[in-house]
Design a protein around this motif. Structure first.
Motif, PDB file in Angstrom:
ATOM      1  N   ILE A 177       1.099  -7.145   0.001  1.00 37.19           N
ATOM      2  CA  ILE A 177       0.461  -6.055   0.745  1.00 37.19           C
ATOM      3  C   ILE A 177       0.949  -6.037   2.191  1.00 37.19           C
ATOM      4  O   ILE A 177       1.211  -4.970   2.761  1.00 37.19           O
ATOM      5  CB  ILE A 177      -1.075  -6.201   0.692  1.00 37.19           C
ATOM      6  CG1 ILE A 177      -1.573  -5.968  -0.740  1.00 37.19           C
ATOM      7  CG2 ILE A 177      -1.745  -5.219   1.654  1.00 37.19           C
ATOM      8  CD1 ILE A 177      -3.048  -6.231  -0.922  1.00 37.19           C
ATOM      9  N   VAL A 178       1.092  -7.218   2.780  1.00 39.04           N
ATOM     10  CA  VAL A 178       1.608  -7.308   4.152  1.00 39.04           C
ATOM     11  C   VAL A 178       3.029  -6.748   4.216  1.00 39.04           C
ATOM     12  O   VAL A 178       3.390  -6.027   5.162  1.00 39.04           O
ATOM     13  CB  VAL A 178       1.575  -8.768   4.654  1.00 39.04           C
ATOM     14  CG1 VAL A 178       2.314  -8.888   5.988  1.00 39.04           C
ATOM     15  CG2 VAL A 178       0.142  -9.252   4.802  1.00 39.04           C
ATOM     16  N   ALA A 179       3.840  -7.055   3.200  1.00 38.92           N
ATOM     17  CA  ALA A 179       5.212  -6.538   3.165  1.00 38.92           C
ATOM     18  C   ALA A 179       5.211  -5.016   3.048  1.00 38.92           C
ATOM     19  O   ALA A 179       5.986  -4.331   3.743  1.00 38.92           O
ATOM     20  CB  ALA A 179       5.975  -7.161   1.997  1.00 38.92           C
ATOM     21  N   TYR A 180       4.348  -4.472   2.179  1.00 38.34           N
ATOM     22  CA  TYR A 180       4.237  -3.022   2.066  1.00 38.34           C
ATOM     23  C   TYR A 180       3.836  -2.404   3.406  1.00 38.34           C
ATOM     24  O   TYR A 180       4.386  -1.381   3.832  1.00 38.34           O
ATOM     25  CB  TYR A 180       3.184  -2.639   1.024  1.00 38.34           C
ATOM     26  CG  TYR A 180       3.531  -2.987  -0.412  1.00 38.34           C
ATOM     27  CD1 TYR A 180       4.828  -3.295  -0.798  1.00 38.34           C
ATOM     28  CD2 TYR A 180       2.540  -3.004  -1.389  1.00 38.34           C
ATOM     29  CE1 TYR A 180       5.130  -3.609  -2.114  1.00 38.34           C
ATOM     30  CE2 TYR A 180       2.825  -3.312  -2.698  1.00 38.34           C
ATOM     31  CZ  TYR A 180       4.121  -3.610  -3.068  1.00 38.34           C
ATOM     32  OH  TYR A 180       4.405  -3.919  -4.375  1.00 38.34           O
ATOM     33  N   ALA A 181       2.844  -3.028   4.058  1.00 35.49           N
ATOM     34  CA  ALA A 181       2.369  -2.514   5.340  1.00 35.49           C
ATOM     35  C   ALA A 181       3.476  -2.533   6.390  1.00 35.49           C
ATOM     36  O   ALA A 181       3.580  -1.626   7.226  1.00 35.49           O
ATOM     37  CB  ALA A 181       1.168  -3.330   5.816  1.00 35.49           C
ATOM     38  N   LEU A 182       4.320  -3.574   6.334  1.00 37.84           N
ATOM     39  CA  LEU A 182       5.425  -3.673   7.282  1.00 37.84           C
ATOM     40  C   LEU A 182       6.417  -2.528   7.083  1.00 37.84           C
ATOM     41  O   LEU A 182       6.918  -1.946   8.059  1.00 37.84           O
ATOM     42  CB  LEU A 182       6.134  -5.017   7.117  1.00 37.84           C
ATOM     43  CG  LEU A 182       7.367  -5.244   8.005  1.00 37.84           C
ATOM     44  CD1 LEU A 182       6.988  -5.159   9.474  1.00 37.84           C
ATOM     45  CD2 LEU A 182       8.015  -6.587   7.684  1.00 37.84           C
ATOM     46  N   ILE A 183       6.683  -2.191   5.830  1.00 41.67           N
ATOM     47  CA  ILE A 183       7.591  -1.081   5.537  1.00 41.67           C
ATOM     48  C   ILE A 183       7.022   0.219   6.084  1.00 41.67           C
ATOM     49  O   ILE A 183       7.736   1.028   6.693  1.00 41.67           O
ATOM     50  CB  ILE A 183       7.842  -0.965   4.018  1.00 41.67           C
ATOM     51  CG1 ILE A 183       8.538  -2.220   3.496  1.00 41.67           C
ATOM     52  CG2 ILE A 183       8.685   0.271   3.709  1.00 41.67           C
ATOM     53  CD1 ILE A 183       8.636  -2.285   1.995  1.00 41.67           C
ATOM     54  N   ILE A 184       5.731   0.425   5.882  1.00 39.48           N
ATOM     55  CA  ILE A 184       5.086   1.634   6.385  1.00 39.48           C
ATOM     56  C   ILE A 184       5.128   1.667   7.911  1.00 39.48           C
ATOM     57  O   ILE A 184       5.363   2.716   8.524  1.00 39.48           O
ATOM     58  CB  ILE A 184       3.631   1.708   5.888  1.00 39.48           C
ATOM     59  CG1 ILE A 184       3.617   1.909   4.362  1.00 39.48           C
ATOM     60  CG2 ILE A 184       2.871   2.837   6.568  1.00 39.48           C
ATOM     61  CD1 ILE A 184       2.238   1.859   3.756  1.00 39.48           C
TER      62      ILE A 184
END
Length: 203
Positions: A177-184
């Motif tokens: 989830i943190v990785a997804y948030a970083l992409i966003i």
């Protein structure tokens, strides 16, 4: 935790699920590539908006970075974790060198995905829906594999480190989830208008 003492059922199940999803995304991209070759001027089914589409990615040099369409790598590459996942559930035990090679392959896939994310955000300025599906399963597969290779003794034989790694596996979803948030966040900093659409697709 030694693989001889426990069978990583949840990891195996995830490999199977991720492989099926990743393979399906690669298949859909391959179909879209064929459609694009047959009708170059026609919009593809995955061309949802100027910022969310497959055409730009498939027609770019990044879409065939090794001289052939990237989806072909997905069609073949996702077979490896699928086979490994099924084999684990069947009770197979793999030697250390096998896990090292498997980890190398997963790391390559993760590195390629990171590079493609960067190309999409900072060069092509579009996001491919089926590519994002691939990203969404590759990222947690990489995290889970690195944890598993640590706990099963591939990276180290230190019992304390292996036991500690075993306790980290439940944290893989949060890391994802943190990785997804970083992409966003990177998309937002880039000032792209597809931020809201990407949030909806990923979450």
């Amino acid at each position: 935790m030694s693989e001889q003492r426990t069978r990583p059922v949840f990891y195996a199940v995830w490999l199977i699920i991720a492989s099926v999803i990743g393979w399906f995304a690669a298949f859909e991209l391959t179909v879209e590539k064929f459609a694009l070759l047959e009708n170059p001027k026609e919009a593809l089914a995955c061309d949802l908006s100027p910022f969310i589409q497959c055409s730009t990615n498939l027609e770019s040099w990044q879409g065939s970075v090794f001289g052939f369409p990237n989806p072909i790598m997905g069609l073949t590459g996702w077979m490896a974790p699928l086979v490994v996942g099924v084999a684990i559930l069947a009770g197979a035990r793999f030697p250390r060198w096998f896990w090292a090679a498997f980890g190398l392959g997963i790391t390559f896939a993760f590195g390629l995905v990171c590079w493609l994310i960067g190309q999409s955000l900072y060069d092509l300025f579009v996001l491919c829906p089926w590519c994002m599906v691939t990203w969404a399963v590759t990222i947690p597969t990489f995290f889970a594999t690195m944890v598993h290779l640590t706990r099963n003794g591939t990276f180290t034989r230190n019992e304390k480190v292996m036991a500690r790694a075993d306790t980290l596996m439940p944290w893989v979803p949060l890391a994802t989830i943190v990785a997804y948030a970083l992409i966003i966040l990177l998309a937002q900093l880039q000032g792209l208008d597809f931020l809201g659409e990407m949030s909806r697709i990923l979450f």
